[in-house]
Structure formats: structure tokens, C-alpha cells
Design an enzyme around this catalytic site. Sequence first.
Site, PDB file in Angstrom:
ATOM      1  N   LYS A   1      -3.686  -9.547  -6.738  1.00 30.99           N
ATOM      2  CA  LYS A   1      -4.951 -10.037  -6.183  1.00 30.99           C
ATOM      3  C   LYS A   1      -6.087  -9.086  -6.560  1.00 30.99           C
ATOM      4  CE  LYS A   1      -5.699  -7.990  -1.741  1.00 30.99           C
ATOM      5  NZ  LYS A   1      -6.664  -7.966  -0.701  1.00 30.99           N
TER       6      LYS A   1
ATOM      7  N   LYS B   1       0.815  -1.220   0.000  1.00 28.93           N
ATOM      8  CA  LYS B   1       0.000   0.000   0.000  1.00 28.93           C
ATOM      9  C   LYS B   1       0.842   1.261   0.000  1.00 28.93           C
ATOM     10  CE  LYS B   1      -4.281  -1.915   1.224  1.00 28.93           C
ATOM     11  NZ  LYS B   1      -5.628  -1.580   0.950  1.00 28.93           N
TER      12      LYS B   1
ATOM     13  N   LYS C   1     -10.797  -4.285  -4.145  1.00 29.76           N
ATOM     14  CA  LYS C   1     -11.768  -3.216  -4.395  1.00 29.76           C
ATOM     15  C   LYS C   1     -11.095  -1.860  -4.566  1.00 29.76           C
ATOM     16  CE  LYS C   1     -13.327  -4.030   0.321  1.00 29.76           C
ATOM     17  NZ  LYS C   1     -12.233  -3.725   1.204  1.00 29.76           N
TER      18      LYS C   1
HETATM   19  P1  ATP Z   1      -8.664  -3.088  -0.164  1.00 27.93           P
HETATM   20  O1  ATP Z   1      -8.576  -3.089  -1.651  1.00 27.93           O
HETATM   21  O2  ATP Z   1      -9.426  -1.937   0.427  1.00 27.93           O
HETATM   22  O3  ATP Z   1      -7.347  -3.331   0.520  1.00 27.93           O
HETATM   23  P2  ATP Z   1      -9.625  -5.782  -0.358  1.00 27.93           P
HETATM   24  O4  ATP Z   1     -10.597  -5.881  -1.484  1.00 27.93           O
HETATM   25  O5  ATP Z   1      -8.258  -6.311  -0.583  1.00 27.93           O
HETATM   26  O6  ATP Z   1      -9.569  -4.304   0.201  1.00 27.93           O
HETATM   27  P3  ATP Z   1     -10.196  -6.490   2.395  1.00 27.93           P
HETATM   28  O7  ATP Z   1     -11.257  -5.670   3.007  1.00 27.93           O
HETATM   29  O8  ATP Z   1      -8.793  -6.137   2.708  1.00 27.93           O
HETATM   30  O9  ATP Z   1     -10.354  -6.534   0.813  1.00 27.93           O
HETATM   31  O10 ATP Z   1     -10.429  -8.036   2.680  1.00 27.93           O
HETATM   32  C1  ATP Z   1     -11.551  -8.601   3.302  1.00 27.93           C
HETATM   33  C2  ATP Z   1     -11.424 -10.106   3.276  1.00 27.93           C
HETATM   34  O11 ATP Z   1     -11.460 -10.572   1.940  1.00 27.93           O
HETATM   35  C3  ATP Z   1     -10.099 -10.617   3.862  1.00 27.93           C
HETATM   36  O12 ATP Z   1     -10.336 -11.835   4.554  1.00 27.93           O
HETATM   37  C4  ATP Z   1      -9.257 -10.850   2.660  1.00 27.93           C
HETATM   38  O13 ATP Z   1      -8.241 -11.816   2.870  1.00 27.93           O
HETATM   39  C5  ATP Z   1     -10.296 -11.349   1.661  1.00 27.93           C
HETATM   40  N1  ATP Z   1      -9.892 -11.048   0.295  1.00 27.93           N
HETATM   41  C6  ATP Z   1      -9.696  -9.812  -0.227  1.00 27.93           C
HETATM   42  N2  ATP Z   1      -9.350  -9.886  -1.517  1.00 27.93           N
HETATM   43  C7  ATP Z   1      -9.306 -11.228  -1.800  1.00 27.93           C
HETATM   44  C8  ATP Z   1      -8.991 -11.957  -3.000  1.00 27.93           C
HETATM   45  N3  ATP Z   1      -8.655 -11.345  -4.112  1.00 27.93           N
HETATM   46  N4  ATP Z   1      -9.055 -13.294  -2.938  1.00 27.93           N
HETATM   47  C9  ATP Z   1      -9.406 -13.949  -1.808  1.00 27.93           C
HETATM   48  N5  ATP Z   1      -9.706 -13.313  -0.654  1.00 27.93           N
HETATM   49  C10 ATP Z   1      -9.665 -11.963  -0.650  1.00 27.93           C
END
Ligand code: ATP
Length: 367
Positions: free
Chosen positions: A228, A145, A231
Amino acid sequence: MRGESPDRRVLAPAAPRGDKGGVTDATSPEALKKRPRVFSGVQPTGTLTLGNYVGALRNWVQGQHDVDPIFCVVNDHAITVRIDPEELRRNTREVASVYLAVGLDPEHCILFVQSDVPEHTGLAWVLNSVTYYGELHRMTQFKDKTAKKQLEGVSAGLLNYPILMAADILLYDTDEVPVGEDQKQHVELCRDVAIRFNGLFGETFVVPKPVIPKIGARIMSLDDPTKKMAKSNPNPGSYILLTDPPDVIRKKLARAVTDSGTEIKAAADKPAIANLLTIASALSGKAIATLEDEYAGKMYGHLKKDLGELVAETLRPIQEKIATYMADPAQLEAILDRGAERARHIAGPTLARAKQRIGLGWRQSGR
Ligand code: ATP
Ligand code: LTN
């Protein structure tokens, strides 16, 4: 309290095992059976993606009745990056609506918003004192980040983020933390902090373990299978949102990058196809090998088209329910208020215990 056994019934007298903040009868045979306490959360930084659903939410729902479940909308985490206050409020309501829409049962699970339970930030401050700068600085999420950013302008909150996450988990005597692969490192840091605190000040916290799904622990971006799906990605073509309409879902999948060759196989040199097969496997329940057999001799386009239908069909009922909860803020607030009350019933004694152990509970009367 000093020197007592780490058994949670002794550690948290106000919230014995099986007591769910006043909802289930704590003496019923079901409640007395030892079920693992589960805690997890998602930050309301935007509308949730298919990655969040496959990697986290779906598994929470599937396992909810075998465990003692607590799920939180972690909005205190969301302010570690710049976010418009109105958007944060809306996202918070939306994430809570998604929790309900995917099937988390508010009669069984404790569902609440983090900022409604001030014990989270209270315990985070205490844990700050037993977490090292080096540990935080090494976290891959922090590195990702802050990549390409001047550290001068990075908030201290982003660095301290895993401490707040550790507080979330430890407040509830959590046994298991179901998360996607990317959060494993944070849960491991939480374990280290709990073990360190227990060693320095006496048994205080239950040491949790991460639970990572076998399939779908890391759903990749549709535009780049080395990253990965997230959002916060600026390219909307990289993710599928849980609220994307069916035609958008189909279009995004049709445009997803693929690999060279034509064979539909989850091979190491086919990361894009492997990602599509993983999503298909997670949502259909079919093994990847079965899907490979079914698609033998077919083209990438066939897989993309079928997957578009499968994702759209999976999300359709969820989308209808999200809209229903979003349209009824009074119902949502009632559920979350009750959840926060139940959460505080457990978190309060844990914070008091930690403060007592570290010397912040200072009265000779032991109050
Ligand atoms: P941001 O983009 O704001 O960092 P994010 O989309 O990566 O957010 P988080 O809110 O950080 O999502 O994650 C919430 C949950 O979803 C966590 O348990 C995380 O491990 C899971 N998760 C997020 N992205 C993935 C992905 N691409 N595949 C599998 N699990 C995911
Ligand atoms: N950091 C997590 C969200 C999160 C979390 C938690 C997950 C905050 N507190 C406690 C599990 C348990 C993320 O997914 N980005």
C-alpha cells in the site's frame, strides 16, 4: 447510571445527539434529525499521501454534511514509532492544515488534536484491561511494522496502538468510522472491545462500524503494486505527497512501474495499471470501465501523462490552501482549541461513565 439504556442521549447527558459542543442550535430541526456520529483521524507521522486523500480524507469531506462529524489529528499515535519532536509538532500543524485545505468545515465538524483531549489516553488505560495480548499481537499493521525487527526493541506503544484507537472511537459514541481498507481490522477490534466491555460492565459504549470506500480503499505504491502507498515508505518514488509540486507529481507517475502487455485494463494480472486506473477513477469520478473504453488502443504512457495532469490539477488548490493555513498559526490554533473544547464536552462524560462502570468511580456519593 448503572443499568440504564444504551441510548446515547441517556448515556451522555452532557452531549445529546445533535449537540455539537455548542455550535449548532441543538433544538433546530436539522440538529434534531438523527445523523450518524462519524469519527476518524490520521497520524502526523509525515506529509500525507494521495493514498490518505483518496482512501480517507476525500470521503470525509464528501459526506460531512450528512453526518455528525469529528476528525482528529492523532498525534498520540504518532509517538509509537521514533519521531523527532520538532517534526512531530510541524506535522501536527500540517495535518490540521490539510484537513481544512481539503474542505472540512470547522463550523460543522469538530476538528482537534488528540493530545489536547487527555480523555483519549485516560480511556485507553481502562480499555487495556479488557483487550487481550493475543488480539493485539494478531493485528496485521503490528506485524507489518515489526517485520524484520527484533521484538525486544519494539515499543509497547506500537502493540497497544489499537487500544488507543478504540478509545478515540468509543469516547464519542461513534456510529461510523470512515477509513481505508488497512484500518478495518482495527475498527473490528474496537467493536469486539466495546461489546466485551458492555457485556462485562453494562451498556456503556455505542458499537461502531467501519466505512470503507468502494473505490480507492487501498491505493498501492507506485514502485510496487503489492504494497500500500504509505507516507512511512523510505522510497519517495513510491508515493505522491499532497504537497508535491506538479513537476514532481508528473515525474513520479511517469516512473511508476507498469505491468507486462500493453492493454489498459484493471485486470488481476495488471495490478500496477489497475492502481493507476483506480486513482484516475477516484479523482475524475468516471467508472473504471469508462476509462478502459477511453484508453482502448492507447499506450500506458498516455494514461500516466493524463493522470499526472489530473493529480496535479486536483492538488493545486489544496496546496495553495495548505500554505495559507501553515502561514497563519494563530488562526489554526484558534480552530483547534475550539475543536478540543467541543471534543472534551463529549469525551469527558463518556470517560466518567466508563470509569464508573468499571469501579474506578469509587465514591459512595456517586460523583
Ligand atoms: P504510516 O505510513 O505512518 O503508517 P499511512 O500513510 O499508512 O501512515 P495512516 O495515517 O496510517 O497512513 O492512515 C490514515 C488514513 O488513510 C487511514 O484511514 C488509512 O486507512 C488511509 N490510508 C492510508 N494509506 C492508504 C492507501 N494507500 N490507500 C487508501 N487509504 C489509505
Ligand atoms: N490507526 C489509524 C489512525 C487512527 C484512527 C483513529 C482512525 C487513530 N485513531 C480512530 C479512525 C478512528 C491509521 O490510519 N493508521
